[in-house]
Design a protein around this motif. Structure first.
Motif, PDB file in Angstrom:
ATOM      1  N   CYS A  68      -6.855   9.415  -1.742  1.00 30.04           N
ATOM      2  CA  CYS A  68      -7.714   7.486  -1.001  1.00 30.04           C
ATOM      3  C   CYS A  68      -6.633   6.485  -1.974  1.00 30.04           C
ATOM      4  CB  CYS A  68      -9.289   7.679  -2.023  1.00 30.04           C
ATOM      5  SG  CYS A  68      -9.726   7.460  -2.553  1.00 30.04           S
ATOM      6  N   ASN A  69      -7.575   5.983  -2.010  1.00 31.82           N
ATOM      7  CA  ASN A  69      -6.498   4.250  -2.141  1.00 31.82           C
ATOM      8  C   ASN A  69      -7.714   3.876  -2.891  1.00 31.82           C
ATOM      9  OD1 ASN A  69      -4.109   5.083  -1.414  1.00 31.82           O
ATOM     10  ND2 ASN A  69      -4.507   3.420   0.652  1.00 31.82           N
TER      11      ASN A  69
ATOM     12  N   PRO B 189     -12.868   4.252 -23.955  1.00 29.09           N
ATOM     13  CA  PRO B 189     -12.741   3.199 -22.876  1.00 29.09           C
ATOM     14  C   PRO B 189     -12.835   3.332 -20.797  1.00 29.09           C
ATOM     15  CG  PRO B 189     -10.766   3.684 -24.004  1.00 29.09           C
ATOM     16  CD  PRO B 189     -11.355   4.810 -24.343  1.00 29.09           C
ATOM     17  N   MET B 190     -13.484   3.680 -20.482  1.00 31.81           N
ATOM     18  CA  MET B 190     -13.854   3.630 -19.175  1.00 31.81           C
ATOM     19  C   MET B 190     -12.651   2.769 -17.730  1.00 31.81           C
ATOM     20  SD  MET B 190     -15.009   6.923 -19.624  1.00 31.81           S
ATOM     21  CE  MET B 190     -15.770   7.599 -21.103  1.00 31.81           C
ATOM     22  N   VAL B 191     -12.942   3.294 -17.023  1.00 32.95           N
ATOM     23  CA  VAL B 191     -12.347   2.787 -15.946  1.00 32.95           C
ATOM     24  C   VAL B 191     -13.163   2.395 -14.371  1.00 32.95           C
ATOM     25  CG1 VAL B 191     -10.699   2.346 -14.012  1.00 32.95           C
ATOM     26  CG2 VAL B 191     -10.042   2.799 -16.992  1.00 32.95           C
ATOM     27  N   ILE B 192     -13.717   1.419 -14.126  1.00 35.15           N
ATOM     28  CA  ILE B 192     -14.415   1.019 -12.484  1.00 35.15           C
ATOM     29  C   ILE B 192     -13.107   0.772 -11.747  1.00 35.15           C
ATOM     30  CG2 ILE B 192     -15.731   0.236 -11.926  1.00 35.15           C
ATOM     31  CD1 ILE B 192     -17.361  -0.792 -13.878  1.00 35.15           C
ATOM     32  N   MET B 193     -13.213   1.755 -10.484  1.00 37.07           N
ATOM     33  CA  MET B 193     -12.411   2.043  -9.676  1.00 37.07           C
ATOM     34  C   MET B 193     -12.949   1.474  -8.334  1.00 37.07           C
ATOM     35  SD  MET B 193      -8.916   2.297 -10.952  1.00 37.07           S
ATOM     36  CE  MET B 193      -8.558   2.491  -9.053  1.00 37.07           C
ATOM     37  N   LYS B 194     -12.587   1.006  -8.004  1.00 37.02           N
ATOM     38  CA  LYS B 194     -12.882  -0.003  -5.992  1.00 37.02           C
ATOM     39  C   LYS B 194     -12.902   0.719  -5.156  1.00 37.02           C
ATOM     40  CE  LYS B 194     -15.410  -2.182  -3.005  1.00 37.02           C
ATOM     41  NZ  LYS B 194     -16.716  -1.998  -2.296  1.00 37.02           N
ATOM     42  N   LEU B 195     -12.896   2.253  -4.008  1.00 40.26           N
ATOM     43  CA  LEU B 195     -12.226   2.407  -3.398  1.00 40.26           C
ATOM     44  C   LEU B 195     -12.340   1.847  -2.153  1.00 40.26           C
ATOM     45  CD1 LEU B 195     -14.184   6.588  -3.760  1.00 40.26           C
ATOM     46  CD2 LEU B 195     -11.841   5.280  -5.062  1.00 40.26           C
ATOM     47  N   THR B 196     -10.981   2.135  -1.890  1.00 39.47           N
ATOM     48  CA  THR B 196     -10.903   0.950  -0.352  1.00 39.47           C
ATOM     49  C   THR B 196     -10.247   1.968   0.582  1.00 39.47           C
ATOM     50  OG1 THR B 196      -8.644   0.188  -1.121  1.00 39.47           O
ATOM     51  CG2 THR B 196      -9.822  -0.744  -1.794  1.00 39.47           C
ATOM     52  N   SER B 197      -9.975   3.146   0.550  1.00 36.10           N
ATOM     53  CA  SER B 197      -9.768   4.265   2.448  1.00 36.10           C
ATOM     54  C   SER B 197     -10.556   5.411   2.273  1.00 36.10           C
ATOM     55  CB  SER B 197      -8.987   4.376   2.270  1.00 36.10           C
ATOM     56  OG  SER B 197      -8.301   5.175   0.774  1.00 36.10           O
ATOM     57  N   ASP B 198     -10.898   5.727   2.876  1.00 31.34           N
ATOM     58  CA  ASP B 198     -11.733   7.067   2.962  1.00 31.34           C
ATOM     59  C   ASP B 198     -11.217   8.158   2.539  1.00 31.34           C
ATOM     60  OD1 ASP B 198     -14.345   5.553   4.313  1.00 31.34           O
ATOM     61  OD2 ASP B 198     -13.093   6.325   6.170  1.00 31.34           O
ATOM     62  N   LEU B 199     -11.361   9.090   2.289  1.00 30.15           N
ATOM     63  CA  LEU B 199     -10.986  10.102   1.400  1.00 30.15           C
ATOM     64  C   LEU B 199     -10.506  10.958   2.577  1.00 30.15           C
ATOM     65  CD1 LEU B 199     -14.073  12.321  -1.081  1.00 30.15           C
ATOM     66  CD2 LEU B 199     -12.002  11.125  -1.771  1.00 30.15           C
ATOM     67  N   GLU B 200      -9.524  11.633   2.209  1.00 30.25           N
ATOM     68  CA  GLU B 200      -8.617  12.741   3.542  1.00 30.25           C
ATOM     69  C   GLU B 200      -8.121  13.663   2.592  1.00 30.25           C
ATOM     70  OE1 GLU B 200      -4.865  11.503   4.104  1.00 30.25           O
ATOM     71  OE2 GLU B 200      -5.939   9.974   4.524  1.00 30.25           O
ATOM     72  N   LYS B 201      -7.934  15.152   3.481  1.00 29.62           N
ATOM     73  CA  LYS B 201      -7.456  16.233   3.259  1.00 29.62           C
ATOM     74  C   LYS B 201      -5.726  15.866   3.306  1.00 29.62           C
ATOM     75  CE  LYS B 201      -8.643  21.410   2.210  1.00 29.62           C
ATOM     76  NZ  LYS B 201      -9.689  22.286   2.656  1.00 29.62           N
TER      77      LYS B 201
ATOM     78  N   GLY C 118       1.059  -0.947  -0.009  1.00 31.07           N
ATOM     79  CA  GLY C 118       0.108   0.069   0.160  1.00 31.07           C
ATOM     80  C   GLY C 118       1.074   1.391   0.290  1.00 31.07           C
ATOM     81  N   ASN C 119       2.435   0.802  -0.102  1.00 31.55           N
ATOM     82  CA  ASN C 119       3.432   2.420  -0.530  1.00 31.55           C
ATOM     83  C   ASN C 119       3.503   2.371  -1.426  1.00 31.55           C
ATOM     84  OD1 ASN C 119       3.403   1.838   2.895  1.00 31.55           O
ATOM     85  ND2 ASN C 119       5.055   1.023   2.146  1.00 31.55           N
ATOM     86  N   LEU C 120       3.024   4.087  -2.166  1.00 34.06           N
ATOM     87  CA  LEU C 120       3.498   4.658  -3.999  1.00 34.06           C
ATOM     88  C   LEU C 120       4.835   3.838  -3.774  1.00 34.06           C
ATOM     89  CD1 LEU C 120       2.774   8.638  -2.647  1.00 34.06           C
ATOM     90  CD2 LEU C 120       1.471   6.889  -4.362  1.00 34.06           C
ATOM     91  N   ILE C 121       5.038   3.923  -5.270  1.00 34.07           N
ATOM     92  CA  ILE C 121       5.835   3.504  -6.460  1.00 34.07           C
ATOM     93  C   ILE C 121       6.724   4.518  -6.832  1.00 34.07           C
ATOM     94  CG2 ILE C 121       6.773   1.663  -7.902  1.00 34.07           C
ATOM     95  CD1 ILE C 121       4.520   0.118  -7.470  1.00 34.07           C
ATOM     96  N   LYS C 122       7.436   4.848  -5.866  1.00 37.20           N
ATOM     97  CA  LYS C 122       8.280   6.635  -6.949  1.00 37.20           C
ATOM     98  C   LYS C 122       8.598   6.487  -7.834  1.00 37.20           C
ATOM     99  CE  LYS C 122      10.390   7.010  -2.352  1.00 37.20           C
ATOM    100  NZ  LYS C 122      11.256   7.671  -0.716  1.00 37.20           N
ATOM    101  N   SER C 123       8.460   5.714  -8.643  1.00 35.84           N
ATOM    102  CA  SER C 123       9.161   5.015 -10.096  1.00 35.84           C
ATOM    103  C   SER C 123       8.064   5.234 -10.748  1.00 35.84           C
ATOM    104  CB  SER C 123      10.164   4.128 -10.228  1.00 35.84           C
ATOM    105  OG  SER C 123       9.832   3.161  -9.796  1.00 35.84           O
ATOM    106  N   ALA C 124       6.639   5.434 -10.777  1.00 31.41           N
ATOM    107  CA  ALA C 124       5.438   4.572 -10.763  1.00 31.41           C
ATOM    108  C   ALA C 124       5.413   6.216 -11.993  1.00 31.41           C
ATOM    109  CB  ALA C 124       4.305   4.070  -9.671  1.00 31.41           C
ATOM    110  N   ASN C 125       4.495   5.416 -13.344  1.00 31.96           N
ATOM    111  CA  ASN C 125       4.416   6.800 -13.495  1.00 31.96           C
ATOM    112  C   ASN C 125       2.839   7.800 -12.977  1.00 31.96           C
ATOM    113  OD1 ASN C 125       5.405   7.348 -15.988  1.00 31.96           O
ATOM    114  ND2 ASN C 125       4.254   5.004 -16.946  1.00 31.96           N
ATOM    115  N   THR C 126       2.867   8.845 -12.856  1.00 32.20           N
ATOM    116  CA  THR C 126       1.122   9.749 -12.525  1.00 32.20           C
ATOM    117  C   THR C 126       0.281   9.426 -13.587  1.00 32.20           C
ATOM    118  OG1 THR C 126       2.347  11.165 -11.284  1.00 32.20           O
ATOM    119  CG2 THR C 126       0.492  11.422 -11.892  1.00 32.20           C
ATOM    120  N   TYR C 127      -0.504   9.085 -14.432  1.00 27.74           N
ATOM    121  CA  TYR C 127      -1.798   9.131 -14.595  1.00 27.74           C
ATOM    122  C   TYR C 127      -2.633  10.244 -14.345  1.00 27.74           C
ATOM    123  CZ  TYR C 127       0.685   4.588 -15.986  1.00 27.74           C
ATOM    124  OH  TYR C 127       1.216   4.231 -15.839  1.00 27.74           O
ATOM    125  N   VAL C 128      -3.381  11.416 -15.416  1.00 26.66           N
ATOM    126  CA  VAL C 128      -4.681  11.920 -15.150  1.00 26.66           C
ATOM    127  C   VAL C 128      -5.897  11.327 -16.164  1.00 26.66           C
ATOM    128  CG1 VAL C 128      -4.754  14.148 -16.114  1.00 26.66           C
ATOM    129  CG2 VAL C 128      -2.740  13.820 -15.457  1.00 26.66           C
TER     130      VAL C 128
END
Length: 253
Positions: free
Chosen positions: A76-77, A90-102, A21-31
């Motif tokens: 959130c994750n 193409p559309m993506v369905i995401m399952k949110l697994t954590s609460d929103l936080e500012k 559950g940690n960010l992969i620093k080398s991973a791309n950021t997608y918009v």
């Protein structure tokens, strides 16, 4: 809570997580962009774009989602459940697994733009005269008139500038005047949000200033807003997100 904060059309950034559950620093950021809300904690996003190309996400891979909303930046994750097509897109369905936080990953979203402004330096002479006018009881009425006349001369000299990126916390702008880090300026900025014209005068401080090598005789300045009210900042942020949504809508056409 999700629908109270996030709206259809809001910008989303996705960055892949590892198995812990940690960010992969080398991973791309997608918009991407919010398209619709589903049931049981799911959300529909437009398929992300990278370098002008559609990105197909892998199923069950986890991501950190950053939502750029009118009320600020939230995260959130989630993991990718499925892909479907709507009008051949193409559309993506995401399952949110954590609460929103500012979050304060970026304190303020920056909008690249071209926006004319006026500004003037706030000099020591101006500050000294203002303090003398307000606090010095020994100043005669004639001296007060002279001070006001001098202040009018100082505060009436404005310089043209052009903002190249703008956020709720500051901006980057170009002008023909050389400024120094630490200089204070008063910046005049006009914009329209929700069909209402807003005119702001913002006390700002120069963070950096450099010669522009591609534009002879011009300087690029980075400034941080100091004297801006919460209401004015809120209006400015609404304007920035409104412009970003319009830009994304035009890109789709």
């Amino acid at each position: 809570m999700l629908r109270d904060l996030v709206k259809i059309g809001d910008k989303v950034e996705l960055k892949q997580l590892d198995q812990k559950g940690n960010l992969i620093k080398s991973a791309n950021t997608y918009v991407s962009q919010v398209v619709d809300f589903g049931e049981e904690g799911t959300i529909c996003l437009a398929s992300p774009i990278k370098n002008g190309l559609l990105v197909i996400l892998n199923k069950w891979v986890s991501y950190r989602l950053y939502f750029y909303t009118e009320k600020g930046l939230y995260q959130c994750n989630g993991h990718m459940l499925n892909i479907y097509r709507e009008k051949n897109m193409p559309m993506v369905i995401m399952k949110l697994t954590s609460d929103l936080e500012k979050v304060q990953r970026r304190k303020y979203f920056r909008l690249e733009c071209v926006h004319d402004i006026l500004y003037r330096r706030i000099t020591e002479e101006e500050l000294t005269l203002e303090q003398k006018l307000i606090y010095d009881n020994s100043v005669t009425p004639q001296e007060q008139a002279e001070i006001r006349k001098k202040l009018a001369e100082i505060t009436g000299k404005w310089t043209n500038g052009c903002i190249t990126d703008l956020s709720g916390g500051g901006c980057r702008f170009n002008s023909k005047e050389e400024l120094k880090p630490g200089d204070k300026i008063l910046l005049k900025l006009s914009f329209t949000v929700k069909n209402q014209l807003k005119k702001l005068e913002i006390t700002s401080v120069i963070i950096a200033s450099e010669k522009m090598y591609r534009r002879t005789g011009f300087y690029e300045h980075r400034v941080e807003f100091e004297g801006i009210s919460p209401k004015d900042r809120e209006d400015l942020i609404k304007y920035i997100f409104e412009q970003e949504r319009k830009r994304r809508s035009n890109e789709k056409k």
